[in-house]
Design an enzyme around this catalytic site. Structure first.
Site: not given
Ligand SMILES: N[C@@H](CCC[C@H](N)C(=O)O)C(=O)O
Length: 266
Positions: A11, A71, A206-208
């Site tokens: 990412n 993020c 994606c971490g979240t």
């Molecule tokens: N684009 C996402 C925020 C980024 C999430 C990310 N890649 C992660 O690692 O959590 C949004 O606007 O929700």
């Protein structure tokens, strides 16, 4: 203006130092750099600024100019930035976000970074209808919205077609949503392809999103909270673990790839 290209499990981000740069360019100019042909190329921009309640504040700017409140992978990159570029003491970093201060800790033995105190809330579970198909979706709030969809044949799944349909589906209004497509194998291992809202598209991790999937998996009784779950993304494995209070920690890698400077006429 100087920037740092960083990545965490594939990412990728452009980090801008708003602490030492008193005259930052417009956000519109910054987001243009996310383009992989006309810019540097990145999934998101991370803005690092002063904080009164943490070491630094992190703001997430999506390629379309929208803001992400959090993020998960970006937190590890910003922690590395705090240690390597700002020269602050390791092994902890406290990073202010729009959804509170998050702690990052360097795990020297594994060359990985752990982040803590990440909240996940189940919102709803329903079938949503898309043109010609319906999918069972679980909506989870991890500071940013996620839709978790279990599918078969993940590698062939049309993520680039279905991702944007769910991202903009009316059930998620007034927001848009990130979408995690998940397949579990017979041993219960979870593979994920992530579709990120805000103009990013399919990302390598994606971490979240990892936390959203772990939350759903635990709530289905497929894993005991406090037992870590490995989540396999295209960009590598993230490990998520839920504590007794329902908060998550996340372990993964992060790297500074290069440092650059935008041209004066850019
Ligand atoms: N684009 C996402 C925020 C980024 C999430 C990310 N890649 C992660 O690692 O959590 C949004 O606007 O929700």
């Amino acid at each position: 203006m100087r920037f740092w290209k960083m990545q965490a499990n594939g990412n990728d981000f452009l980090i801008f130092d708003f602490i030492r740069n008193p005259f930052p360019p417009s956000l519109e100019r910054l987001t243009r750099l996310c383009d992989r042909r006309y810019g540097v190329g990145a999934d998101d921009i991370l803005l690092v600024s002063r904080s009164d309640i943490g070491d630094v504040k992190m703001q997430v700017l999506n390629p379309d100019g929208s803001i992400g409140a959090l993020c998960g992978n970006g937190l590890r990159c910003v922690a590395l930035f705090v240690w390597e570029v700002l020269g602050r003491c390791r092994p902890d970093a406290f990073i202010e976000t729009d959804v509170g201060v998050k702690r990052a800790r360097l795990l020297t033995s594994e060359r990985c970074i752990e982040t803590n105190g990440l909240d996940a809330k189940l919102l709803f579970h329903r079938s949503i209808f898309l043109s010609g198909r319906s999918e069972n979706v679980v909506a989870v709030d991890v500071g940013v919205p996620h839709a978790v969809v279990f599918v078969r044949g993940l590698q062939e799944y049309p993520v680039a077609q279905v991702g944007p349909m769910i991202e903009h589906h009316p059930d998620f209004l007034p927001q848009t949503t990130n979408v995690m497509f998940v397949e579990s194998n017979d041993e219960g291992c979870l593979s994920i392809r992530s579709w990120e809202r805000g103009g990013t598209g399919e990302s390598f991790a994606c971490g979240t999103g990892a936390i959203a999937v772990a939350k759903v998996w635990n709530s289905l009784g497929r894993n005991q909270p406090s037992t870590p779950i490995n989540l396999q993304f295209r960009g590598g494995t993230l490990q998520a673990c839920e504590d007794n209070e329902g908060r998550f920690s996340l372990i993964g890698s992060a790297q500074i790839v290069f440092e650059g400077k935008t041209h004066e006429v850019w």
